[in-house]
Design a protein around this motif. Structure first.
Motif, PDB file in Angstrom:
ATOM      1  N   ALA A  55       0.835  -1.199   0.000  1.00 49.26           N
ATOM      2  CA  ALA A  55       0.000   0.000   0.000  1.00 49.26           C
ATOM      3  C   ALA A  55       0.872   1.253   0.000  1.00 49.26           C
ATOM      4  O   ALA A  55       0.618   2.211  -0.740  1.00 49.26           O
ATOM      5  N   GLY A  56       1.919   1.248   0.849  1.00 45.88           N
ATOM      6  CA  GLY A  56       2.835   2.389   0.850  1.00 45.88           C
ATOM      7  C   GLY A  56       3.546   2.561  -0.470  1.00 45.88           C
ATOM      8  O   GLY A  56       3.746   3.684  -0.954  1.00 45.88           O
ATOM      9  N   LEU A  57       3.939   1.434  -1.104  1.00 46.50           N
ATOM     10  CA  LEU A  57       4.602   1.506  -2.405  1.00 46.50           C
ATOM     11  C   LEU A  57       3.665   2.086  -3.460  1.00 46.50           C
ATOM     12  O   LEU A  57       4.094   2.882  -4.316  1.00 46.50           O
ATOM     13  N   LEU A  58       2.384   1.700  -3.405  1.00 46.63           N
ATOM     14  CA  LEU A  58       1.415   2.289  -4.331  1.00 46.63           C
ATOM     15  C   LEU A  58       1.333   3.800  -4.139  1.00 46.63           C
ATOM     16  O   LEU A  58       1.197   4.554  -5.104  1.00 46.63           O
ATOM     17  N   GLY A  59       1.418   4.253  -2.880  1.00 43.80           N
ATOM     18  CA  GLY A  59       1.404   5.687  -2.624  1.00 43.80           C
ATOM     19  C   GLY A  59       2.605   6.386  -3.230  1.00 43.80           C
ATOM     20  O   GLY A  59       2.476   7.487  -3.791  1.00 43.80           O
ATOM     21  N   ILE A  60       3.783   5.755  -3.141  1.00 43.20           N
ATOM     22  CA  ILE A  60       4.989   6.353  -3.739  1.00 43.20           C
ATOM     23  C   ILE A  60       4.851   6.443  -5.250  1.00 43.20           C
ATOM     24  O   ILE A  60       5.161   7.471  -5.873  1.00 43.20           O
ATOM     25  N   ILE A  61       4.373   5.340  -5.857  1.00 36.37           N
ATOM     26  CA  ILE A  61       4.206   5.330  -7.317  1.00 36.37           C
ATOM     27  C   ILE A  61       3.164   6.362  -7.742  1.00 36.37           C
ATOM     28  O   ILE A  61       3.354   7.095  -8.728  1.00 36.37           O
ATOM     29  N   ALA A  62       2.055   6.409  -6.993  1.00 35.01           N
ATOM     30  CA  ALA A  62       0.991   7.351  -7.355  1.00 35.01           C
ATOM     31  C   ALA A  62       1.452   8.795  -7.223  1.00 35.01           C
ATOM     32  O   ALA A  62       0.995   9.675  -7.969  1.00 35.01           O
ATOM     33  N   GLY A  63       2.354   9.076  -6.284  1.00 35.40           N
ATOM     34  CA  GLY A  63       2.793  10.456  -6.069  1.00 35.40           C
ATOM     35  C   GLY A  63       3.967  10.882  -6.921  1.00 35.40           C
ATOM     36  O   GLY A  63       4.390  12.046  -6.847  1.00 35.40           O
ATOM     37  N   ALA A  64       4.515   9.953  -7.740  1.00 35.45           N
ATOM     38  CA  ALA A  64       5.727  10.270  -8.493  1.00 35.45           C
ATOM     39  C   ALA A  64       5.507  11.413  -9.482  1.00 35.45           C
ATOM     40  O   ALA A  64       6.227  12.425  -9.467  1.00 35.45           O
ATOM     41  N   LEU A  65       4.511  11.281 -10.360  1.00 38.18           N
ATOM     42  CA  LEU A  65       4.286  12.317 -11.380  1.00 38.18           C
ATOM     43  C   LEU A  65       3.803  13.636 -10.773  1.00 38.18           C
ATOM     44  O   LEU A  65       4.304  14.709 -11.149  1.00 38.18           O
ATOM     45  N   PRO A  66       2.821  13.630  -9.843  1.00 37.43           N
ATOM     46  CA  PRO A  66       2.452  14.902  -9.211  1.00 37.43           C
ATOM     47  C   PRO A  66       3.623  15.562  -8.490  1.00 37.43           C
ATOM     48  O   PRO A  66       3.752  16.792  -8.504  1.00 37.43           O
ATOM     49  N   ALA A  67       4.498  14.781  -7.854  1.00 36.40           N
ATOM     50  CA  ALA A  67       5.657  15.350  -7.168  1.00 36.40           C
ATOM     51  C   ALA A  67       6.605  16.004  -8.170  1.00 36.40           C
ATOM     52  O   ALA A  67       7.146  17.092  -7.916  1.00 36.40           O
ATOM     53  N   ARG A  68       6.786  15.353  -9.295  1.00 35.67           N
ATOM     54  CA  ARG A  68       7.662  15.931 -10.323  1.00 35.67           C
ATOM     55  C   ARG A  68       7.087  17.228 -10.863  1.00 35.67           C
ATOM     56  O   ARG A  68       7.813  18.212 -11.059  1.00 35.67           O
ATOM     57  N   ARG A  69       5.774  17.252 -11.055  1.00 36.93           N
ATOM     58  CA  ARG A  69       5.142  18.479 -11.553  1.00 36.93           C
ATOM     59  C   ARG A  69       5.259  19.607 -10.536  1.00 36.93           C
ATOM     60  O   ARG A  69       5.512  20.756 -10.899  1.00 36.93           O
ATOM     61  N   ALA A  70       5.086  19.277  -9.260  1.00 36.11           N
ATOM     62  CA  ALA A  70       5.193  20.302  -8.232  1.00 36.11           C
ATOM     63  C   ALA A  70       6.604  20.869  -8.168  1.00 36.11           C
ATOM     64  O   ALA A  70       6.798  22.082  -7.981  1.00 36.11           O
ATOM     65  N   ALA A  71       7.605  19.999  -8.313  1.00 35.52           N
ATOM     66  CA  ALA A  71       8.989  20.465  -8.226  1.00 35.52           C
ATOM     67  C   ALA A  71       9.388  21.313  -9.426  1.00 35.52           C
ATOM     68  O   ALA A  71      10.310  22.137  -9.328  1.00 35.52           O
ATOM     69  N   ARG A  72       8.704  21.150 -10.560  1.00 37.87           N
ATOM     70  CA  ARG A  72       9.066  21.889 -11.771  1.00 37.87           C
ATOM     71  C   ARG A  72       8.307  23.200 -11.927  1.00 37.87           C
ATOM     72  O   ARG A  72       8.435  23.876 -12.941  1.00 37.87           O
ATOM     73  N   LEU A  73       7.491  23.572 -10.946  1.00 34.96           N
ATOM     74  CA  LEU A  73       6.751  24.835 -11.033  1.00 34.96           C
ATOM     75  C   LEU A  73       7.709  26.016 -11.067  1.00 34.96           C
ATOM     76  O   LEU A  73       8.673  26.083 -10.300  1.00 34.96           O
ATOM     77  N   ASP A  74       7.432  26.944 -11.950  1.00 36.10           N
ATOM     78  CA  ASP A  74       8.197  28.188 -11.984  1.00 36.10           C
ATOM     79  C   ASP A  74       7.743  29.087 -10.836  1.00 36.10           C
ATOM     80  O   ASP A  74       6.546  29.311 -10.657  1.00 36.10           O
ATOM     81  N   ILE A  75       8.688  29.584 -10.046  1.00 35.45           N
ATOM     82  CA  ILE A  75       8.343  30.302  -8.820  1.00 35.45           C
ATOM     83  C   ILE A  75       7.496  31.534  -9.109  1.00 35.45           C
ATOM     84  O   ILE A  75       6.414  31.723  -8.528  1.00 35.45           O
ATOM     85  N   LEU A  76       7.942  32.390 -10.031  1.00 30.58           N
ATOM     86  CA  LEU A  76       7.214  33.640 -10.282  1.00 30.58           C
ATOM     87  C   LEU A  76       5.845  33.370 -10.886  1.00 30.58           C
ATOM     88  O   LEU A  76       4.842  33.981 -10.500  1.00 30.58           O
TER      89      LEU A  76
END
Length: 641
Positions: free
Chosen positions: A614-635
């Motif tokens: 279940a925890g592994l599914l959470g990591i996999i499910a959060g991979a793409l949203p986490a990448r998108r969040a990290a790539r947000l332009d600050i301004l």
């Protein structure tokens, strides 16, 4: 088999131009009352009916898994549209402000659901056909023959697939569509970020009542030992369904304490990102609960299957081991039985002290009941009693050809007791047998056991020998190898010690349970998609907030960690609730079954692995949203409205 000089059937080809019905009538006259004469069409219709009857349970099982996956998918659709409506609050309010009615707003959301449902249903249908083609090729590669006809895609398949997909989508969209109609026009002047909707007290009350009634029904099914097993399981199943409903309703109240407890040890390792992930996970408990509930249902069924399967394995393995008094079991393990020469070769193998074949005779059963056939284990009663312990409940081994011992399950079905009579039919003769004993363990023996003389003189019986129990002077590898060589002419045959034979038989249950778990995990995969979808929409919803975190110094890797841990916490919430419900339901089911069928046993290792999955599914499910969040332009994120 076992009827020298006789045949079971004769196939007749009619010369061209002759009347088949007249020839069939003539054949009936030749064969007499002891023969049945079928036309090819009638035989084909009967075979088709038998195949369809055999597929009823399989189709029912597959439809059950499909229904579960659709039910879990409804959570995903409802949660997604709820979040979309919340994010478009200002847009929908603006439509109301310029004159749109509540009905028009509702129709816009429902119309969007129709489009999404139609597209998804068509894609699902296409993928289903492709999967069927792939499965057909896989079965062919595994040497499992299928009819050579082309793949059949019936019109009703297309209609049902689209109708079901569209129907599930529309039912899931109705709630968010109604919520959209309650948005006041003045909301167009407010910020898009909206606090979670607070519900009244009816929701918790419904959840508490459902959970209480469910636990009560389950307890009633456990305590009412005088009821039949089917009735007890019915009570437990209804109680489990109500308990799942109750926990689903109450999950939003359980989310904060459970996530806080799970996240506490993680926070010591993850620092600030973990603390923010805990806060984000419980910011909207209703959304978090809806996302986790989908995973909860799938994991609950997997956990229940694990507990019940392990309990059945324990009972079956223990009963089978207790039934065997021999040192070695020689098993045909297939459709080809042992013939007389193989039985003689095994008996004469060096190192063999005694060899007892368990021969099965299958006959028609006269009289009422669901059984229309009876399997009788035949042989020397004195020899069989030395290698098999069936645990007699009443009476004992048959003493002559007129008596048989029967299994408890068969006796219960036919309402038999000591001294009862049953009539078997073979060929054109009937034979009345008297019940001399009732035994509990039928892992090695059939519905009944009798001597060779019990069936002597009867024709048309199916007589096969697939298991031979052997007592040896020593169970050295050399003796096992010699026994395996003696039976090697039969494909898939084996010679194992009693312990190894029991292990192999229980491992076969693992295969069946593994298939069930894989099918149930499809629902878990859909639930993981729901977690990914919720996190992705949450990232869009919190764009300005994430931009501010980056502006005050949060690094990209910390941003990714925060979103991934949020996904893990939501998944583990579903894991805690699902494992709790599943273990409880599996335990109750195992306790309600007869001791000979299931002995309550827990597989702790597998349950821990399931929680980790279940925890592994959470990591996999959060991979793409986490990448998108990290790539947000600050301004861009800060000025985004």
């Amino acid at each position: 088999m076992g009827t020298a000089g006789q045949v079971d059937s004769i196939s007749v080809r009619v010369a061209p131009g002759l009347n088949k019905d007249l020839i069939r009538s003539a054949l009936i006259g030749v064969g007499g009352s002891n023969a049945s004469v079928f036309s090819a069409d009638a035989l084909l219709a009967s075979a088709r009916q038998q195949v369809q009857a055999g597929l009823v349970q399989f189709n029912g099982l597959m439809f059950g898994f499909a229904a579960l996956t659709l039910f879990v998918s409804s959570f995903l659709i409802w949660n997604t549209f709820s979040m979309v409506v919340a994010q478009r609050r200002r847009e929908l309010a603006l439509l109301r402000a310029v004159g749109a009615s509540r009905r028009q707003v509702s129709r816009s959301v429902v119309g969007e659901g129709i489009v999404v449902g139609t597209v998804a249903s068509v894609l699902g249908l296409l993928f289903g056909v492709l999967i069927a083609v792939g499965l057909r090729a896989l079965l062919g590669a595994l040497s499992i023959p299928l009819p050579s006809t082309s793949l059949v895609v019936a019109p009703r398949t297309i209609i049902v697939a689209v109708a079901v997909g569209l129907g599930v989508t529309l039912m899931s969209v109705i709630g968010p569509a109604r919520r959209a109609t309650r948005i006041p026009p003045v909301a167009a002047l407010q910020d898009a970020a909206v606090p979670p909707v607070q519900r009244g007290r009816r929701g918790p009350a419904v959840g508490v009542v459902a959970l209480t009634v469910g636990v009560g029904l389950g307890t009633l099914g456990l305590l009412r030992t005088t009821m039949t097993t089917g009735s007890r399981m019915g009570y437990i199943g209804a109680g489990a369904a109500l308990a799942v409903l109750g926990v689903t309703v109450l999950a939003r109240f359980l989310a904060a304490p459970i996530i806080s407890a799970i996240g506490a040890p993680l926070q010591r390792l993850g620092g600030v990102p973990t603390r923010l992930a805990r806060q984000n996970a419980v910011r909207d408990p209703r959304r978090t609960a809806a996302t986790a509930s989908a995973l909860m249902i799938g994991l609950a069924l997997v956990a229940a299957t694990l507990v019940l399967g392990e309990s059945v394995k324990t009972a079956f393995g223990g009963a089978l081991r207790a039934s065997i008094r021999a040192d070695v079991v020689v098993d045909a393990d297939g459709i080809v039985p042992f013939n007389a020469s193989i039985i003689k070769a095994i008996a004469s193998t060096k190192g063999v002290r005694a060899s007892v074949p368990l021969t099965r005779a299958r006959a028609s059963l006269a009289g009422p009941g669901d059984h229309n056939h009876i399997g009788i284990t035949i042989g020397s009663i004195r020899s069989i009693s030395t290698v098999v312990n069936p645990a007699f409940l009443n009476g004992g081994w048959p003493i002559d050809r007129a008596h048989v011992a029967v299994s408890k399950s068969f006796a219960d079905e036919q309402k038999l007791k000591i001294g009862s009579k049953l009539t078997i039919h073979a060929g054109n003769a009937d034979r009345v047998l008297i019940v001399a004993g009732i035994y509990e363990r039928d892992e090695l023996l059939d519905d009944a056991v009798g001597s060779d003389a019990t069936i002597s003189g009867l024709n048309g019986l199916e007589i096969v020998t697939k298991v031979i129990l052997v007592n040896t002077r020593d169970s050295s590898p050399a003796v096992l190898s010699a026994l395996a060589s003696s039976s090697a002419v039969v494909p898939n045959s084996s010679a194992r010690t009693a312990d190894d034979y029991v292990t192999s038989q229980t491992n076969a249950l693992d295969l069946v349970l593994g298939i069930v778990d894989v099918l149930l995990l499809f629902a878990g995969a859909v639930a993981a998609m729901g977690i990914a979808n919720t996190l992705a929409l949450s990232v869009v919803e919190r764009t300005r907030e994430l931009g501010l975190l980056r502006a005050v110094g949060m690094q990209r890797r910390h941003m990714r960690r925060m979103v991934r841990i949020e996904g893990v916490l939501v998944a583990l919430l579903g894991g805690v609730l699902g494992l709790t419900l599943g273990v409880a339901f599996g335990s109750a089911s195992a306790a309600a079954l007869p001791p000979a069928t299931a002995q309550l046993t827990y597989p702790p290792g597998r349950l821990v692995l399931l929680f980790a999955a279940a925890g592994l599914l959470g990591i996999i499910a959060g991979a793409l949203p986490a990448r998108r969040a990290a790539r947000l332009d600050i301004l861009t994120a800060i000025v985004d409205t």
